[in-house]
Design a protein around this motif. Structure first.
Motif, PDB file in Angstrom:
ATOM      1  N   VAL A 151       0.856  -1.187   0.000  1.00  0.00           N
ATOM      2  CA  VAL A 151       0.000   0.000   0.000  1.00  0.00           C
ATOM      3  C   VAL A 151       0.883   1.224   0.000  1.00  0.00           C
ATOM      4  CG1 VAL A 151      -1.892  -1.149   1.209  1.00  0.00           C
ATOM      5  CG2 VAL A 151      -0.090  -0.054   2.522  1.00  0.00           C
ATOM      6  N   ILE A 152       0.311   2.278  -0.520  1.00  0.00           N
ATOM      7  CA  ILE A 152       1.035   3.549  -0.554  1.00  0.00           C
ATOM      8  C   ILE A 152       0.973   4.172   0.831  1.00  0.00           C
ATOM      9  CG2 ILE A 152       1.146   5.841  -1.594  1.00  0.00           C
ATOM     10  CD1 ILE A 152      -0.186   4.655  -4.066  1.00  0.00           C
ATOM     11  N   ALA A 153       2.121   4.560   1.352  1.00  0.00           N
ATOM     12  CA  ALA A 153       2.176   5.167   2.679  1.00  0.00           C
ATOM     13  C   ALA A 153       1.307   6.415   2.709  1.00  0.00           C
ATOM     14  CB  ALA A 153       3.617   5.525   3.031  1.00  0.00           C
ATOM     15  N   PRO A 154       0.524   6.597   3.765  1.00  0.00           N
ATOM     16  CA  PRO A 154      -0.347   7.780   3.843  1.00  0.00           C
ATOM     17  C   PRO A 154       0.475   9.039   3.997  1.00  0.00           C
ATOM     18  CG  PRO A 154      -0.359   6.574   5.925  1.00  0.00           C
ATOM     19  CD  PRO A 154       0.408   5.736   4.949  1.00  0.00           C
ATOM     20  N   GLU A 155      -0.088  10.115   3.420  1.00  0.00           N
ATOM     21  CA  GLU A 155       0.612  11.389   3.511  1.00  0.00           C
ATOM     22  C   GLU A 155       0.496  11.981   4.912  1.00  0.00           C
ATOM     23  OE1 GLU A 155      -0.930  13.907   0.533  1.00  0.00           O
ATOM     24  OE2 GLU A 155      -0.188  12.704  -1.142  1.00  0.00           O
ATOM     25  N   ARG A 156      -0.573  11.676   5.652  1.00  0.00           N
ATOM     26  CA  ARG A 156      -0.754  12.224   6.987  1.00  0.00           C
ATOM     27  C   ARG A 156      -0.339  11.174   8.027  1.00  0.00           C
ATOM     28  NH1 ARG A 156      -7.326  12.065   7.894  1.00  0.00           N
ATOM     29  NH2 ARG A 156      -7.606   9.827   7.467  1.00  0.00           N
ATOM     30  N   ILE A 157      -0.142  11.662   9.235  1.00  0.00           N
ATOM     31  CA  ILE A 157       0.284  10.785  10.321  1.00  0.00           C
ATOM     32  C   ILE A 157      -0.830   9.793  10.662  1.00  0.00           C
ATOM     33  CG2 ILE A 157      -0.515  12.445  12.058  1.00  0.00           C
ATOM     34  CD1 ILE A 157       1.715  11.504  13.871  1.00  0.00           C
ATOM     35  N   ASP A 158      -0.461   8.525  10.921  1.00  0.00           N
ATOM     36  CA  ASP A 158      -1.440   7.484  11.239  1.00  0.00           C
ATOM     37  C   ASP A 158      -1.130   6.938  12.637  1.00  0.00           C
ATOM     38  OD1 ASP A 158      -3.356   5.579  11.319  1.00  0.00           O
ATOM     39  OD2 ASP A 158      -2.474   4.270   9.782  1.00  0.00           O
ATOM     40  N   LEU A 159      -2.025   7.261  13.592  1.00  0.00           N
ATOM     41  CA  LEU A 159      -1.833   6.840  14.975  1.00  0.00           C
ATOM     42  C   LEU A 159      -2.756   5.690  15.364  1.00  0.00           C
ATOM     43  CD1 LEU A 159      -1.719  10.408  16.591  1.00  0.00           C
ATOM     44  CD2 LEU A 159       0.226   8.966  16.000  1.00  0.00           C
ATOM     45  N   THR A 160      -3.455   5.127  14.399  1.00  0.00           N
ATOM     46  CA  THR A 160      -4.491   4.136  14.693  1.00  0.00           C
ATOM     47  C   THR A 160      -3.938   2.931  15.438  1.00  0.00           C
ATOM     48  OG1 THR A 160      -5.597   4.796  12.647  1.00  0.00           O
ATOM     49  CG2 THR A 160      -6.335   2.757  13.693  1.00  0.00           C
ATOM     50  N   GLU A 161      -2.887   2.322  14.909  1.00  0.00           N
ATOM     51  CA  GLU A 161      -2.342   1.107  15.518  1.00  0.00           C
ATOM     52  C   GLU A 161      -1.765   1.379  16.899  1.00  0.00           C
ATOM     53  OE1 GLU A 161       1.402  -1.356  14.246  1.00  0.00           O
ATOM     54  OE2 GLU A 161      -0.318  -2.052  13.057  1.00  0.00           O
ATOM     55  N   ALA A 162      -1.060   2.502  17.045  1.00  0.00           N
ATOM     56  CA  ALA A 162      -0.456   2.834  18.338  1.00  0.00           C
ATOM     57  C   ALA A 162      -1.525   3.072  19.396  1.00  0.00           C
ATOM     58  CB  ALA A 162       0.445   4.052  18.202  1.00  0.00           C
ATOM     59  N   VAL A 163      -2.593   3.804  19.042  1.00  0.00           N
ATOM     60  CA  VAL A 163      -3.650   4.098  20.005  1.00  0.00           C
ATOM     61  C   VAL A 163      -4.405   2.834  20.388  1.00  0.00           C
ATOM     62  CG1 VAL A 163      -5.841   5.315  20.347  1.00  0.00           C
ATOM     63  CG2 VAL A 163      -3.897   6.490  19.303  1.00  0.00           C
ATOM     64  N   ASN A 164      -4.766   2.022  19.407  1.00  0.00           N
ATOM     65  CA  ASN A 164      -5.534   0.812  19.695  1.00  0.00           C
ATOM     66  C   ASN A 164      -4.719  -0.202  20.484  1.00  0.00           C
ATOM     67  OD1 ASN A 164      -8.106   1.392  18.548  1.00  0.00           O
ATOM     68  ND2 ASN A 164      -7.228   1.144  16.517  1.00  0.00           N
ATOM     69  N   SER A 165      -3.422  -0.278  20.192  1.00  0.00           N
ATOM     70  CA  SER A 165      -2.568  -1.183  20.961  1.00  0.00           C
ATOM     71  C   SER A 165      -2.527  -0.769  22.426  1.00  0.00           C
ATOM     72  CB  SER A 165      -1.153  -1.185  20.372  1.00  0.00           C
ATOM     73  OG  SER A 165      -0.261  -1.875  21.210  1.00  0.00           O
ATOM     74  N   ALA A 166      -2.315   0.521  22.686  1.00  0.00           N
ATOM     75  CA  ALA A 166      -2.264   0.999  24.068  1.00  0.00           C
ATOM     76  C   ALA A 166      -3.623   0.860  24.748  1.00  0.00           C
ATOM     77  CB  ALA A 166      -1.798   2.447  24.101  1.00  0.00           C
ATOM     78  N   ALA A 167      -4.719   1.146  24.003  1.00  0.00           N
ATOM     79  CA  ALA A 167      -6.058   1.033  24.588  1.00  0.00           C
ATOM     80  C   ALA A 167      -6.376  -0.417  24.947  1.00  0.00           C
ATOM     81  CB  ALA A 167      -7.095   1.589  23.625  1.00  0.00           C
ATOM     82  N   LEU A 168      -6.034  -1.356  24.051  1.00  0.00           N
ATOM     83  CA  LEU A 168      -6.250  -2.770  24.353  1.00  0.00           C
ATOM     84  C   LEU A 168      -5.456  -3.193  25.584  1.00  0.00           C
ATOM     85  CD1 LEU A 168      -6.263  -4.568  20.868  1.00  0.00           C
ATOM     86  CD2 LEU A 168      -8.119  -4.500  22.535  1.00  0.00           C
ATOM     87  N   PHE A 169      -4.230  -2.710  25.683  1.00  0.00           N
ATOM     88  CA  PHE A 169      -3.390  -3.045  26.833  1.00  0.00           C
ATOM     89  C   PHE A 169      -4.048  -2.562  28.129  1.00  0.00           C
ATOM     90  CE2 PHE A 169       0.665  -2.270  29.326  1.00  0.00           C
ATOM     91  CZ  PHE A 169       0.905  -3.614  29.560  1.00  0.00           C
ATOM     92  N   ALA A 170      -4.552  -1.334  28.127  1.00  0.00           N
ATOM     93  CA  ALA A 170      -5.207  -0.793  29.326  1.00  0.00           C
ATOM     94  C   ALA A 170      -6.474  -1.571  29.671  1.00  0.00           C
ATOM     95  CB  ALA A 170      -5.530   0.682  29.117  1.00  0.00           C
ATOM     96  N   ILE A 171      -7.257  -1.933  28.658  1.00  0.00           N
ATOM     97  CA  ILE A 171      -8.511  -2.646  28.901  1.00  0.00           C
ATOM     98  C   ILE A 171      -8.236  -4.036  29.473  1.00  0.00           C
ATOM     99  CG2 ILE A 171     -10.480  -3.709  27.753  1.00  0.00           C
ATOM    100  CD1 ILE A 171     -10.509  -1.285  25.860  1.00  0.00           C
ATOM    101  N   VAL A 172      -7.249  -4.737  28.918  1.00  0.00           N
ATOM    102  CA  VAL A 172      -6.931  -6.080  29.413  1.00  0.00           C
ATOM    103  C   VAL A 172      -6.429  -6.011  30.848  1.00  0.00           C
ATOM    104  CG1 VAL A 172      -5.376  -8.046  29.131  1.00  0.00           C
ATOM    105  CG2 VAL A 172      -6.510  -7.072  27.140  1.00  0.00           C
ATOM    106  N   LEU A 173      -5.587  -5.021  31.144  1.00  0.00           N
ATOM    107  CA  LEU A 173      -5.100  -4.890  32.517  1.00  0.00           C
ATOM    108  C   LEU A 173      -6.238  -4.543  33.472  1.00  0.00           C
ATOM    109  CD1 LEU A 173      -2.327  -5.133  31.232  1.00  0.00           C
ATOM    110  CD2 LEU A 173      -1.568  -3.182  32.571  1.00  0.00           C
ATOM    111  N   GLU A 174      -7.216  -3.768  33.001  1.00  0.00           N
ATOM    112  CA  GLU A 174      -8.370  -3.441  33.833  1.00  0.00           C
ATOM    113  C   GLU A 174      -9.234  -4.671  34.088  1.00  0.00           C
ATOM    114  OE1 GLU A 174     -10.613  -0.954  36.189  1.00  0.00           O
ATOM    115  OE2 GLU A 174      -8.783  -0.388  35.108  1.00  0.00           O
ATOM    116  N   LEU A 175      -9.261  -5.594  33.113  1.00  0.00           N
ATOM    117  CA  LEU A 175     -10.130  -6.774  33.213  1.00  0.00           C
ATOM    118  C   LEU A 175      -9.449  -7.953  33.880  1.00  0.00           C
ATOM    119  CD1 LEU A 175     -11.803  -6.704  29.666  1.00  0.00           C
ATOM    120  CD2 LEU A 175     -12.761  -5.884  31.822  1.00  0.00           C
TER     121      LEU A 175
END
Length: 711
Positions: free
Chosen positions: A636-660
């Motif tokens: 895929v062609i690299a996006p021209e804008r910054i992509d934080l999707t994977e970083a945010v979801n990874s950290a959010a999943l980590f927090a949710i699992v630790l909470e559970l």
């Protein structure tokens, strides 16, 4: 005859005497009296102690020890009377020396007493279990023991002193006895000060004044009027505003008889209101609490000196243990069967707990739960230990409300377990709750089907032992979390209002947003690892639990890529099937596991992730670990804008699992499925979008947890 404190003190003295002299006194007549007395083990021990030949000598030693304590208390009271009179005389001085500073006199009489009173109240509330809360009482107690040692010698007197010291040290009796003595001594000091002050004011003419260097007249007027409020309420004459202002000593002045009378009334009233009355009330309270503590005191029959008397005083007509035949509990114990209605947990009393053929958990034993008074029966393995545990339940001074049997999920239940659990309920007429621990050990060595099958085996054995299905629960005591601790407490009948569960997912999401505000480009592996480390820091208290859940315990010097792959695979297994079919969710989950491994390894130090020697080349290591786990993606062609999707979801999943953490894996997976309902996560390019997305996840998590509680 109902045992009282004196008889229990005699039994304690007998125990110390026997321990000092060697084996228990072998007097068959005393043992016979104990057995014929009946009742629980404590009552039989007391009856035996009274029938021993050494009992008169020990009773005399106890009486002499109490006399020594009384003499020491009288000495303290006499010294306090002299000290109080001397303090009042020195504070008032001579009438020829000019006016007396009122606040100096009052501070001299009440100052040290007030400081000591505040210290006593503070210790009572901060350290309610401390014995020597009354320092003067402790001094009198020490003097009494010393006097007794000087006046009386011999084994009976040593045993008596040890018995009284032991009872005072481990029960509220000592705390309230020493407090009562302390209050009595201070009360004697204050009464003596008051009496001499009134006497001097009656035969001499004193003028009272006040002086100051930095305070204003208004301040002293307000202070004096506030001080006078309670004495006025008690009927004492106190100075009015004009008299207070007129009493400001500047080197000259004239004092009216009315002013002298008013200041004298304020002095006497203040000593009574702020000194004598509080001490008198606390003395009465201490005596009342001491009386109640004496009524509630019971011998600790689990001590070795008493335990070895159990078989002699309470012979058991039958033994318990493993039943080697295929008998069911009903045929093994007769036709009588247990009715569930008769096994309702009582509302009062301790909760008996024992570990059945398990190793001590890594957490504290018994489990640290607020609001629960445990009757700890220890760890039970063989027949004699099972017999001893049952006897302790039957002879408990306060009947337990239920029995908790902790078993290992790694062990296969057998007929012996079934027979013992049934015997506990059948004999004690108390409900049994079976807690299965070490579940994580079983999961680490096998698959989920093995765990499910083992749970089913335990539930089957419990049903055969007449233990209800809802009274069998899995709680890993090696990895207690807020959630599992709350789950266990609720099952044991603790009211929800007394349970406190620390929720930290909001703080974790705030940490994510804080990092996003500092990222000007897509974060590298070290920046993401630092984010995960800070999230893990919020759950540091449950580190062992979530490390076991995510299998993030890295081995020093081990294969770095293999360690990351193990943690990544573990997190991917926790995702629901729907999310595992999404390459983006799968990538976020794998990254969560890998970063969790790094966070666990670096949690012990705040050093920068990239600077740690164990994780040099972190980005390359993570890429190498995740590559074989991830499905191949088309170029895929690299996006021209910054992509934080994977970083945010990874950290959010980590927090949710630790909470559970603390819930079983199926529940965690089900809740994640309800939180991440999108098959593909929305794109996140800036902190504002991340905030909106995290708020959405938090709201869904609240709803999922509410549904779980409702279920």
């Amino acid at each position: 005859m109902r045992p009282n404190l004196d008889r229990r003190l005699l039994a304690e003295a007998v125990r110390f005497h026997e321990e000092a002299q060697g084996p228990s006194l072998n007097e068959d007549q005393a043992d016979t009296v104990g057995r014929k007395t009946g009742g629980n083990l404590e009552q039989r021990i007391i009856a035996r102690a009274q029938s021993l030949s050494i009992a008169p000598s020990l009773q005399e030693a106890l009486h002499q020890l109490h006399s020594a304590f009384a003499l020491a208390t009288v000495i303290g009271l006499v010294l306090a009377i002299f000290a109080g009179a001397t303090t009042a005389r020195m504070a008032l001085g001579s009438e020829t020396e000019g006016p007396v500073n009122f606040f100096w006199v009052l501070g001299s009489i009440l100052g040290v007493n007030t400081i000591a009173l505040i210290a006593w109240i503070t210790l009572i509330f901060i350290q309610p279990g401390i014995t020597t809360t009354g320092s003067l009482g402790a001094a009198a107690f020490a003097l009494g023991r010393r006097l007794n040692y000087w006046l009386h010698k011999g084994p009976p007197h040593v045993a008596a002193a040890q018995a009284v010291g032991s009872v005072y040290a481990r029960s509220p009796i000592g705390r309230w006895t020493l407090s009562a003595v302390s209050h009595a001594i201070w009360l004697a000091f204050l009464v003596s000060s008051l009496v001499l002050a009134i006497f001097l004011l009656s035969i001499k003419e004193y003028s009272f004044a006040w002086e100051t260097t930095i305070l204003s007249d208004r301040t002293y007027v307000a202070l004096t009027r506030t001080l006078a409020s309670v004495p006025e309420a008690l009927g004492f004459t106190t100075p009015d505003t004009d008299q207070i202002v007129a009493s400001h000593w500047t080197g000259t002045g004239d004092f009216s008889p009315e002013a002298r009378e008013a200041w004298s009334g304020l002095l006497a009233g203040s000593i009574i209101a702020y000194g004598i009355l509080p001490r008198a009330l606390l003395l009465l309270l201490s005596l009342l609490l001491r009386w109640q503590a004496g009524r509630h005191f019971r011998l600790d029959t689990s001590r070795p000196g008493y335990s070895r008397l159990r078989n002699r005083l309470m012979p058991v007509s039958r033994t318990i243990g493993i039943i080697d035949t295929e008998e069911t509990p009903e045929t093994a114990y007769g036709e009588e069967t247990l009715k569930d209605e008769a096994l309702l947990a009582q509302t009062t009393g301790p909760i008996a707990i024992l570990g059945l053929e398990i190793d001590p958990p890594q957490s504290d034993w018994p489990p640290p739960l607020e609001g629960i008074d445990w009757l700890d029966l220890g760890f039970v393995d063989d027949r004699s230990q099972r017999h001893h545990a049952l006897e302790r339940i039957l002879s408990a001074l306060q009947k337990p409300r239920l029995i908790v049997v902790v078993c290992s999920l790694t062990a296969t239940p057998d007929r012996g377990t079934r027979a013992f659990v049934h015997e506990l309920q059948h004999t004690s007429h108390l409900p049994v709750i079976i807690v299965l621990t070490e579940g994580q050990h079983l999961r680490n060595r096998g698959d989920g089907k093995q765990v499910a099958q083992r749970l089913a085996d335990w539930r089957q054995i419990a049903a055969e032992a007449k233990v209800k299905n809802e009274r069998v629960m899995e709680v890993d005591l090696d990895h207690l979390t807020d959630v599992s601790r709350t789950k266990l407490a609720k099952r044991l009948g603790i009211k929800p209002s007394t349970l406190v569960t620390q929720r930290r997912v909001e703080k974790a999401f705030a940490v994510i947003l804080e990092h996003l505000n500092h990222w000007t480009q897509e974060p590298n592996a070290s920046e993401q690892a630092e984010l995960h480390r800070q999230i893990a820091q919020l759950y540091r208290g449950e580190r062992q639990s979530w490390q076991a859940l995510l299998q993030t315990k890295a081995q020093e010097g081990g294969n770095q890529v293999a360690q990351l792959q193990t943690s990544a695979s573990r997190m991917m297994d926790l995702l629901p099937d729907r999310l595992r079919r999404s390459s983006k969710w799968l990538a976020a989950g794998a990254l969560t596991g890998a970063m969790g491994c790094v966070a666990a390894s670096t949690l012990v130090t705040p050093a920068a992730i990239a600077a740690l020697p164990a994780w040099v080349g972190l980005g390359a290591a993570i890429s190498a670990a995740l590559q074989p786990l991830m499905p191949k993606r088309e170029n895929v062609i690299a996006p021209e804008r910054i992509d934080l999707t994977e970083a945010v979801n990874s950290a959010a999943l980590f927090a949710i699992v630790l909470e559970l953490q603390g819930r079983d894996e199926a529940t965690i997976t089900r809740i994640i499925d309800q939180v991440a309902i999108e098959n593909e996560p929305p794109p996140i390019a800036n902190p504002a979008a991340a905030r909106t997305w995290l708020d959405t996840l938090r709201q869904r998590l609240d709803l999922a947890l509410a549904r779980e509680r409702g279920a």
